[in-house]
Design an enzyme around this catalytic site. Sequence first.
Site: not given
Length: 302
Positions: A7, A10-12, A102, A184, A188, A269
């Site tokens: 994955g 951006a995060l990974g 998430n 979170k 979110n 998501e």
Amino acid sequence: MKIAVVGAGALGLYYGALLQKSGNKLHFLLRRDYDAITRRGLQVCSVDGDFHLKPVKGYRSTTAIGPVELVLIGLKTFSNKKMVDLVRPLVGPETMLVTLQNGLGNEELLTGAFPAEQVIGGVAFLCANRGEPGTVHHLGQGAIRIGLAGGGRSQAAEKVAQTFSAAGISCEYVGDLLKTRWEKLVWNIPFNGLCALTGKNVAELLAHAPSRQLINDLMQEVVTAANAQPLTSPIDGPPFIEKMIGATGTMGGYRPSMMIDRLEGRPLELDSIYEKPLERAAATGIETPHIRMLYSLLDLGE
């Protein structure tokens, strides 16, 4: 440590880049960025200082990577039906799995296929977006909070936390992972959904008084639903909401991932961020009319 990133959005890419920069051996499962990263490396444009990594090991399949010590999972949750099959070739008897995805339900999916003592869940408080292929933009924040899916602590999980910390990633080990996930969601659920629906960034929403009030109302519903779950201690609603809104005010014109996904025609998501929390709220008799309306409108556009 030998680490695989599954994955690489951006995060990974961001966390993987920091982990490689600190001396770990990174292996990225890549799609869109494969050609750019394997040829030119990975460029990180960060508020903490830009840097470039080369060479970077990229792969088109996890079978080409083989077993690793740590799997970092950053998949969008609409791809969870493929997650176990993607991860399985990477897992040996000592492999630790960290999902920073998430919403709810991610750890349960992994513990249904792998031993619970090898599964770590976590949340990332990160403002980052992908740029052109081979580039990730870090706009702010970046702390993560992790905990074992089955609760408690272990030497292997502590080593994972130390690896993140050694890479310059603020990492807190938590005892109540479920509470952390709901905390979170307090951010979110309103910001991802409202930004996706309106096309307005977080600063524009906060500057509009009625939208700011709606954000507050949505956050309060999430807190109420969370506190009906089996948490070790309740979320202290008003000060926590004030903290979340205050932190968002420092993000400038940040565009959350769901807003970008909708603008670019990708799935949203909805299951992990809306459906599962709504189901768990309903199971405890908690009414969540604002969240349900937001979910309905997002689902209508899918």
